[in-house]
Scaffold this active site. Structure first.
Site, PDB file in Angstrom:
ATOM      1  N   GLY A   1     -10.681  -4.753  10.901  1.00  0.00           N
ATOM      2  CA  GLY A   1     -10.844  -4.343   9.497  1.00  0.00           C
ATOM      3  C   GLY A   1     -12.268  -3.874   9.240  1.00  0.00           C
ATOM      4  O   GLY A   1     -12.824  -4.091   8.162  1.00  0.00           O
TER       5      GLY A   1
ATOM      6  N   ILE B   1      -7.810   0.760  11.727  1.00  0.00           N
ATOM      7  CA  ILE B   1      -6.416   1.218  11.818  1.00  0.00           C
ATOM      8  C   ILE B   1      -6.369   2.724  11.588  1.00  0.00           C
ATOM      9  O   ILE B   1      -7.290   3.291  10.982  1.00  0.00           O
ATOM     10  CB  ILE B   1      -5.484   0.498  10.804  1.00  0.00           C
ATOM     11  CG1 ILE B   1      -6.069   0.553   9.381  1.00  0.00           C
ATOM     12  CG2 ILE B   1      -5.192  -0.911  11.232  1.00  0.00           C
ATOM     13  CD1 ILE B   1      -5.087   0.154   8.307  1.00  0.00           C
TER      14      ILE B   1
ATOM     15  N   ILE C   1      -3.989  -5.226  13.318  1.00  0.00           N
ATOM     16  CA  ILE C   1      -3.859  -6.683  13.512  1.00  0.00           C
ATOM     17  C   ILE C   1      -2.413  -7.122  13.708  1.00  0.00           C
ATOM     18  O   ILE C   1      -2.155  -8.197  14.246  1.00  0.00           O
ATOM     19  CB  ILE C   1      -4.529  -7.441  12.340  1.00  0.00           C
ATOM     20  CG1 ILE C   1      -4.781  -8.895  12.732  1.00  0.00           C
ATOM     21  CG2 ILE C   1      -3.678  -7.340  11.064  1.00  0.00           C
ATOM     22  CD1 ILE C   1      -5.760  -9.625  11.865  1.00  0.00           C
TER      23      ILE C   1
ATOM     24  N   TYR D   1      -1.259 -13.850  -2.041  1.00  0.00           N
ATOM     25  CA  TYR D   1      -2.593 -13.774  -1.433  1.00  0.00           C
ATOM     26  C   TYR D   1      -3.089 -15.189  -1.120  1.00  0.00           C
ATOM     27  O   TYR D   1      -3.527 -15.480   0.006  1.00  0.00           O
ATOM     28  CB  TYR D   1      -3.537 -13.068  -2.413  1.00  0.00           C
ATOM     29  CG  TYR D   1      -4.969 -12.943  -1.960  1.00  0.00           C
ATOM     30  CD1 TYR D   1      -5.324 -12.093  -0.924  1.00  0.00           C
ATOM     31  CD2 TYR D   1      -5.981 -13.672  -2.599  1.00  0.00           C
ATOM     32  CE1 TYR D   1      -6.642 -11.974  -0.534  1.00  0.00           C
ATOM     33  CE2 TYR D   1      -7.303 -13.544  -2.223  1.00  0.00           C
ATOM     34  CZ  TYR D   1      -7.633 -12.696  -1.181  1.00  0.00           C
ATOM     35  OH  TYR D   1      -8.944 -12.574  -0.796  1.00  0.00           O
TER      36      TYR D   1
ATOM     37  N   LYS E   1      -3.796 -17.285   2.396  1.00  0.00           N
ATOM     38  CA  LYS E   1      -5.129 -17.857   2.678  1.00  0.00           C
ATOM     39  C   LYS E   1      -5.038 -19.350   3.037  1.00  0.00           C
ATOM     40  O   LYS E   1      -5.689 -19.813   3.976  1.00  0.00           O
ATOM     41  CB  LYS E   1      -6.069 -17.644   1.483  1.00  0.00           C
ATOM     42  CG  LYS E   1      -6.488 -16.182   1.285  1.00  0.00           C
ATOM     43  CD  LYS E   1      -7.248 -15.656   2.497  1.00  0.00           C
ATOM     44  CE  LYS E   1      -7.692 -14.230   2.346  1.00  0.00           C
ATOM     45  NZ  LYS E   1      -8.193 -13.660   3.609  1.00  0.00           N
TER      46      LYS E   1
HETATM   47  N1  SER Z   1     -11.812 -10.663  -4.256  1.00  0.00           N
HETATM   48  C1  SER Z   1     -10.510 -11.209  -4.004  1.00  0.00           C
HETATM   49  C2  SER Z   1      -9.520 -10.694  -4.970  1.00  0.00           C
HETATM   50  O1  SER Z   1      -9.874 -10.525  -6.115  1.00  0.00           O
HETATM   51  C3  SER Z   1     -10.528 -12.710  -4.089  1.00  0.00           C
HETATM   52  O2  SER Z   1     -10.992 -13.262  -2.912  1.00  0.00           O
HETATM   53  O3  SER Z   1      -8.405 -10.493  -4.624  1.00  0.00           O
END
Ligand code: SER
Length: 328
Positions: free
Chosen positions: A8, A35, A55, A143, A147
């Site tokens: 990345g 990529i 990835i 997201y 994580k």
């Molecule tokens: N900067 C990221 C987001 O706003 C948070 O880690 O998605």
């Protein structure tokens, strides 16, 4: 760290971290993994090796690791929070499937791995103020789910296979170099671009929406220092809370107006980003990072604001008086 692969490398963090690592480790290979469609250009291309690394393709990761005798992988591939909500399957494929590929290559080829986590790894039932290092992590977004899964998988590979995995929970990152895309914290970057260009900023979050933020030079230093830290002193690994400043739209607006008094902001709320922001902490407690590997931020809101305005004016060839004139 000597030979480093950045997966990345042309993204928001990668484009700056690759250059910084090339300065820090001039004797080694710092390989820009990219990529198709996001090939490195300019200084990033000219200052060191580059290799196509998707990835989601474990063979490509292994090929780059072998070719350059890589000992450390920075895994910076991710979809940011708002984009991930629109493409949850892809967010999982990159965030978790991609990390699994990376960890497997690291296990086989004996590499250390850095994979950033985020303030997004917390959810609505996490203590919102001075969020502790070890606390409830039940995120509301895909997201965040990727994580937290990444934190646990990385810790598992360290415990089970001895892979040297380490990471930090990044706050919203602010920089004048490569713009972010699709994050919830990105308004705090966009606001500087609007201020410097003399545009009225449409703020997607309401007053009182506090989140942790950090200036990119501090974030890059954190990513390097955690990988250089003495492992004997690390009680935690994946991931450390780190913090430098917390503000809401009113506070950053007022700070920018101290330097550009004509600047105007209006509210035009984005319900998705507001919902995501409301589920994230207001501010993290970074005591463990300070104690275990000496983390200290250097920038506060004032010094970041001065630096952002100066560099964005340079970038767009705008001088302060012209801005004042254009707005008059
Ligand atoms: N900067 C990221 C987001 O706003 C948070 O880690 O998605």
């Amino acid at each position: 760290m000597k030979n480093i692969l950045i997966i990345g490398a042309t993204g928001q963090i990668g484009s700056e971290l690759t250059m910084r690592l090339r300065n820090e480790y001039p004797g080694g290979n710092v390989v820009a993994g990219y990529i198709k469609g996001a090939e490195p250009k300019g200084a990033l291309l000219e200052s060191g090796p580059a290799h196509e690394v998707d990835i989601t393709n474990a063979a490509q990761i292994a090929e780059a690791v072998e070719k350059y005798n890589v000992d450390t992988i920075y895994n910076l591939a991710a979809l940011l929070s708002a984009v991930a909500e629109a493409k949850p399957q892809l967010a999982w494929k990159i965030g978790v499937g991609g990390l699994y590929n990376t960890l497997e290559v690291a296990r086989e080829k004996n590499c250390a791995v850095f994979t950033p986590s985020s303030i997004g790894s917390f959810g609505h039932n996490t203590p919102a103020d001075k969020t502790p290092q070890d606390t409830i992590q039940r995120p509301d977004t895909i997201y965040g789910v990727t994580k937290v899964t990444g934190e646990m998988l990385s810790d598992y590979y360290a415990r089970r296979f001895g892979v040297d995995t380490r990471s930090v929970r990044f706050p919203g990152l602010i920089s004048y170099t490569t713009p972010p895309g699709g994050g919830t914290t990105d308004y705090a970057v966009d606001i500087y671009y609007a201020a410097v260009k003399g545009e009225t900023f449409k703020c997607p979050l309401k007053p009182g929406s506090f989140m942790d933020m950090m200036y990119m030079p501090d974030a890059l230093r954190a990513a390097i220092e955690i990988m250089e830290a003495d492992p004997a002193k690390l009680v935690h690994r994946n991931s450390f809370n780190i913090a430098s400043m917390s503000f809401d739209p009113e506070i950053i607006y007022a700070k920018i107006r101290e330097h550009i008094p004509e600047f105007k902001m209006e509210y035009e709320l984005d319900p998705l980003r507001q919902k995501i922001c409301d589920s994230w902490p207001n501010s993290l407690d970074d005591t463990c990072a300070r104690e275990e590997w000496g983390w200290r931020p250097e920038y506060d809101l004032e010094s970041m604001t001065v630096d952002m305005i100066t560099h964005l004016r340079e970038k767009f060839g705008i001088t302060a008086p012209e801005v004042a004139h254009a707005m008059a």
